[in-house]
Design a protein around this motif. Structure first.
Motif, mmCIF file in Angstrom:
data_model
loop_
_atom_site.group_PDB
_atom_site.id
_atom_site.type_symbol
_atom_site.label_atom_id
_atom_site.label_comp_id
_atom_site.label_asym_id
_atom_site.label_seq_id
_atom_site.Cartn_x
_atom_site.Cartn_y
_atom_site.Cartn_z
ATOM 1 N N LEU A 70 1.057 -1.540 0.075
ATOM 2 C CA LEU A 70 0.101 -0.056 -0.027
ATOM 3 C C LEU A 70 1.062 1.183 -0.089
ATOM 4 O O LEU A 70 2.010 1.243 0.888
ATOM 5 N N ILE A 71 0.879 2.075 -0.720
ATOM 6 C CA ILE A 71 1.300 3.336 -0.845
ATOM 7 C C ILE A 71 0.633 4.382 -0.206
ATOM 8 O O ILE A 71 -0.175 4.435 -1.614
ATOM 9 N N ALA A 72 0.469 5.185 0.637
ATOM 10 C CA ALA A 72 0.110 6.443 0.449
ATOM 11 C C ALA A 72 0.596 8.011 -0.396
ATOM 12 O O ALA A 72 2.088 7.922 0.844
ATOM 13 N N TRP A 73 0.026 8.925 -0.216
ATOM 14 C CA TRP A 73 0.578 10.522 -0.871
ATOM 15 C C TRP A 73 -0.208 11.655 0.284
ATOM 16 O O TRP A 73 -1.079 11.222 -0.151
ATOM 17 N N GLY A 74 0.733 12.631 0.615
ATOM 18 C CA GLY A 74 -0.356 13.300 1.285
ATOM 19 C C GLY A 74 0.955 14.747 0.902
ATOM 20 O O GLY A 74 2.746 15.013 0.468
ATOM 21 N N GLU A 75 0.605 15.436 1.360
ATOM 22 C CA GLU A 75 1.325 17.071 1.128
ATOM 23 C C GLU A 75 2.511 17.139 1.808
ATOM 24 O O GLU A 75 3.710 17.147 1.652
ATOM 25 N N ASP A 76 2.427 16.487 3.183
ATOM 26 C CA ASP A 76 4.060 16.332 4.194
ATOM 27 C C ASP A 76 3.719 14.978 4.753
ATOM 28 O O ASP A 76 2.488 14.256 4.647
ATOM 29 N N ARG A 77 4.713 14.937 5.788
ATOM 30 C CA ARG A 77 4.836 13.528 6.303
ATOM 31 C C ARG A 77 3.182 12.921 6.647
ATOM 32 O O ARG A 77 3.203 11.303 7.483
ATOM 33 N N ASN A 78 2.499 13.887 7.899
ATOM 34 C CA ASN A 78 2.217 13.437 8.342
ATOM 35 C C ASN A 78 0.905 13.219 7.546
ATOM 36 O O ASN A 78 -0.047 12.089 8.281
ATOM 37 N N ASP A 79 0.176 13.914 6.415
ATOM 38 C CA ASP A 79 -0.611 14.011 5.367
ATOM 39 C C ASP A 79 -0.953 12.202 4.984
ATOM 40 O O ASP A 79 -1.539 11.575 4.798
ATOM 41 N N ALA A 80 0.305 11.795 4.998
ATOM 42 C CA ALA A 80 0.311 10.762 4.187
ATOM 43 C C ALA A 80 0.567 9.555 4.539
ATOM 44 O O ALA A 80 0.105 8.418 4.518
ATOM 45 N N THR A 81 1.082 9.477 5.651
ATOM 46 C CA THR A 81 0.929 8.431 7.323
ATOM 47 C C THR A 81 -0.172 8.179 7.602
ATOM 48 O O THR A 81 -0.662 7.219 7.563
ATOM 49 N N GLY A 82 -1.165 9.780 7.596
ATOM 50 C CA GLY A 82 -2.280 9.558 7.981
ATOM 51 C C GLY A 82 -3.024 8.734 7.634
ATOM 52 O O GLY A 82 -3.976 7.924 7.940
ATOM 53 N N ARG A 83 -2.998 8.678 6.332
ATOM 54 C CA ARG A 83 -3.725 8.491 5.310
ATOM 55 C C ARG A 83 -3.693 6.771 5.460
ATOM 56 O O ARG A 83 -4.350 5.872 5.150
ATOM 57 N N MET A 84 -2.586 6.495 5.560
ATOM 58 C CA MET A 84 -1.813 5.277 5.121
ATOM 59 C C MET A 84 -2.571 4.548 6.918
ATOM 60 O O MET A 84 -3.259 3.013 6.708
ATOM 61 N N VAL A 85 -2.433 4.815 8.039
ATOM 62 C CA VAL A 85 -3.590 4.483 8.789
ATOM 63 C C VAL A 85 -4.993 4.445 8.822
ATOM 64 O O VAL A 85 -5.360 3.790 8.927
ATOM 65 N N ARG A 86 -5.933 5.144 8.093
ATOM 66 C CA ARG A 86 -6.758 5.520 7.642
ATOM 67 C C ARG A 86 -6.977 4.122 7.028
ATOM 68 O O ARG A 86 -7.744 3.094 6.724
ATOM 69 N N ALA A 87 -6.003 3.834 5.789
ATOM 70 C CA ALA A 87 -6.121 3.240 4.832
ATOM 71 C C ALA A 87 -5.831 1.653 5.298
ATOM 72 O O ALA A 87 -6.557 0.849 4.927
ATOM 73 N N LEU A 88 -5.039 1.682 6.095
ATOM 74 C CA LEU A 88 -4.860 0.055 6.576
ATOM 75 C C LEU A 88 -5.855 -0.725 7.777
ATOM 76 O O LEU A 88 -6.633 -1.502 8.061
ATOM 77 N N GLU A 89 -6.700 0.571 8.206
ATOM 78 C CA GLU A 89 -7.962 0.035 9.027
ATOM 79 C C GLU A 89 -9.045 -0.096 8.341
ATOM 80 O O GLU A 89 -10.360 -1.583 8.529
ATOM 81 N N GLY A 90 -8.854 0.467 7.334
ATOM 82 C CA GLY A 90 -10.400 -0.365 6.489
ATOM 83 C C GLY A 90 -9.516 -1.073 5.460
ATOM 84 O O GLY A 90 -10.957 -2.101 5.193
#
Ligand code: ADP
Length: 652
Positions: free
Chosen positions: A391-411
């Protein structure tokens, strides 16, 4: 410039799919190859044509050069992409592909050869002034000499297969008495995995970071780098989480590392995509570690941040096109993080998990890419790498990218197999990870916190209710006579129905109509049930999505709070089965590579009894207590199945 029309991908799983998608984008036809274990795999169905290579074992299929070349001939493929792993870094294979008249989508055989052996590669880059970790890579491979050299370097040291890759077969020795076993097992694994027992020794750096630079060269002498990836989050030297940019680099050190990597590439006239790996000590000094002459598993994070398709560029370079950009045109934008979803059980020593996949479902999150080789109804087999998806997540900064990944993993729902999904979720939320205190021992150091799956009564209840209602609705839908009538109606409208599970959960419920159910005096409501997706509203009014799959006599439930596997209690107690007491079973299918005890041996707690190899990794079976071996039931070389008894111990 060459015209390429049909690409054969000599690989499987997610990478085969990923490469073929880009090939289609460039208008190339695609050919998949497959082993018997993969006859129905996604990459086979996706390709325009597919050719069987042979039986399941890698040696007879994905490593079978002759069969691969035959497939190319049969289909008229004019180019070949090796993916990663398997034959991707085998110069003889690249040469054989070219000799067969195909274009090899990768570097020249000579460049692969120059970097293929760690020992030779290090000598070459040292000449160019690229720094190396202190070590020994001499030709004399006697155990005595390796032991002496290790002691001279000073412990701890790391032994690496010179021909190695993927973190396999590397052994750390911290105490003099560890040296012999490290060398012997390192050699065995090196021979088994790479066909070459040669080991190199390096001083083992404390808490280093792993950084690497993505390179791209064309046939016209241009080489650029596409910045770094940080891959410090590893377990047993295999990458688990990768990201870019790295917090460890400044613009200056990034430019230095990039220039060093380009220097390595130029030293060998490198073309196509490649990666130079470095390790960085706690003071920020970096040392060349190796070059991977292929596409890497983690190339996607670079793609997202630099805005390129590396496979497309590989194909363009293979066609003879010049690189479409210069170094100064390349910029990093935003932040990307990748996690590797492994079919393994963190709570059980990360034992690989094989078997059918009952559910694989990704919940949509913005900025998310999923490369998966598995699917609902598919299977993870013991023959290949345990990586199921990335799974690969992109965001404007590290927090965004990490947050998106956590959401993706939870789902993410993966049912049937045990995976590291919740382990990854905890890892990405660990305060030290978020703060960027990364090093290659991070996972080992935080293992306790990362393994702790907190007990959650809320999760247990939600999953039990969801499983029960899903079963109820399924039974109701299957009733051909009275679809509109409430289940339980004919017997006694007011009688409670119930389900009881082996984890102790018991759900008593009463259908109240309109998909409402009274459970423990509270009302739950089902909004929709389209197996396996269940949407329900809790008594507090919280609406949530859950997934429930019924298979193998179990109910696999995925919820945002976590997963549960429920087994309904039989209404009558089952006859007790006759388990062998005091024995050791094979936890999974594999091969016995070493038997270290015999009948009648007295063993100490922690002593290794035998060594199994499964999914290309060695697994030691150790005795948890002192005891006496009653009988050894297997021999070296035996293939064993999961649950097979290996050794019987005397009852204490
Ligand atoms: P492979 O080719 O098998 O991937 P590498 O040489 O790239 O092996 O090393 C893989 C990982 O092992 C590195 O990312 C790092 O975590 C660890 N490692 C390698 N060499 C050292 C060393 N000298 N000191 C500490 N850790 C090391």
């Amino acid at each position: 410039m060459k015209t390429l029309n049909k690409l054969l991908v000599a690989n499987r799983g997610e990478i085969a799919l990923r490469v073929m998608r880009t090939a289609h984008k460039l208008g190339l036809a695609t050919v998949a190859v497959y082993s018997d274990a993969d006859a129905h795999a996604p990459h086979v169905r996706f390709a325009d044509e597919a050719v069987r290579l042979g039986p399941a074992s890698s040696a007879q299929s994905y490593l079978n050069v002759e069969a691969i070349l035959r497939a190319a001939k049969l289909t008229g493929a004019d180019c070949l992409h090796p993916g990663y792993g398997f034959l991707s870094e085998n110069p003889d294979f690249a040469q054989a592909v070219m000799d067969a008249g195909l274009t090899f989508v990768g570097p020249k055989p000579a460049a692969i050869r120059a970097m293929g052996l760690k020992r030779e590669a290090k000598a070459l880059v040292a000449k160019r002034g690229v720094p190396l970790v202190p070590g020994f890579d001499g030709g004399d491979q006697s155990t005595a000499l390796l032991e002496t050299k290790a002691m001279e370097l000073g412990l701890p040291v790391i032994f690496k297969p010179s021909a190695g890759g993927g973190g396999k077969g590397m052994k750390i020795a911290r105490k003099p008495e560890d040296l012999r076993e490290a060398i012997e097992s390192g050699r065995r694994e090196a021979q088994g995995a790479f066909g070459d027992p040669t080991l190199i020794i390096e001083k083992y750096l404390q808490r280093p970071r792993h950084l690497e630079i993505q390179l791209l060269g064309d046939e016209h002498g241009n080489v650029v780098h596409l910045f770094e990836r940080e891959c410090s989050i590893q377990r047993r030297h295999q990458k688990v989480v990768e990201e870019t940019p790295s917090l460890a680099l400044t613009p200056e050190s990034r430019a230095q590392m990039g220039a060093a990597a380009v220097e390595v590439a130029k030293a060998i006239g490198y073309t196509n995509a490649g990666t130079v790996e470095f390790i960085m000590d706690s003071e920020g000094h970096f040392y060349f570690s190796e070059m991977n002459t292929r596409l890497q598993v983690e190339h996607r994070v670079t793609e997202l941040v630099v805005g390129v398709d590396l496979v497309e560029l590989q194909l363009r370079v293979a066609r003879g096109e010049p690189l479409p950009f210069k170094q100064e045109d390349l910029k990093q934008r935003g932040h990307a993080v990748q996690v590797r979803l492994y079919a393994e059980d963190p709570a059980n020593g990360f034992l690989p998990s094989v078997g059918p996949v009952h559910d694989f479902h990704v919940h949509e999150v913005g900025g998310l890419l999923v490369d998966s080789g598995i699917e609902s109804g598919g299977e993870v087999s013991m023959h290949y790498d345990p990586m199921a998806a990335k799974l690969i997540a992109w965001g404007e900064d590290r927090n965004d990218a990490t947050g998106r990944m956590v959401r993706a993993l939870e789902g993410l729902s993966v049912q049937g197999l045990t995976t590291n999904r919740s382990f990854l979720t905890r890892l990405l939320q660990h305060p030290d990870y978020l703060a960027g205190y990364l090093h290659t021992g991070f996972i080992e150091e935080k293992m306790g916190a990362l393994l702790a799956e907190p007990k959650s009564p809320a999760r247990t209840k939600l999953c039990a209710v969801a499983a029960t209602l899903a079963q109820h609705l399924t039974r109701q839908a299957a009733d051909p006579y009275l679809p509109q009538v409430l289940s339980g109606f004919r017997n006694n409208r007011f009688m409670e129905q119930f389900a009881e599970y082996e984890n102790g959960a018991r759900v008593e419920y009463r259908a109240q109509g309109q998909q409402r159910f009274l459970i423990d005096g509270e009302t739950w409501q089902v909004i929709s049930w389209e197996a396996p997706a269940l949407t329900l509203v809790s008594p507090e009014g919280l609406r949530q999505r859950v997934r429930v799959v019924s298979a193998e006599g179990k109910l696999f439930v995925h919820s945002r709070l976590g997963d549960e596997v429920l087994v309904e209690k039989p209404r009558f107690p089952a006859a007790t089965d006759s388990a062998v007491k005091g024995g050791f079973m094979a936890p999974m299918p594999g091969k016995v590579v070493k038997v270290l005890v015999k009948d009648g041996d007295a063993v100490k707690a922690g002593q290794t009894l035998l060594v199994l190899e499964a999914m290309k990794m060695e697994q030691a079976t150790r005795s948890p207590t002192d005891g006496v071996v009653k009988q050894v039931l297997v021999r070296e070389g035996d293939q064993v199945t999961a649950g097979q008894i290996l050794v019987v111990m005397n009852e204490p």
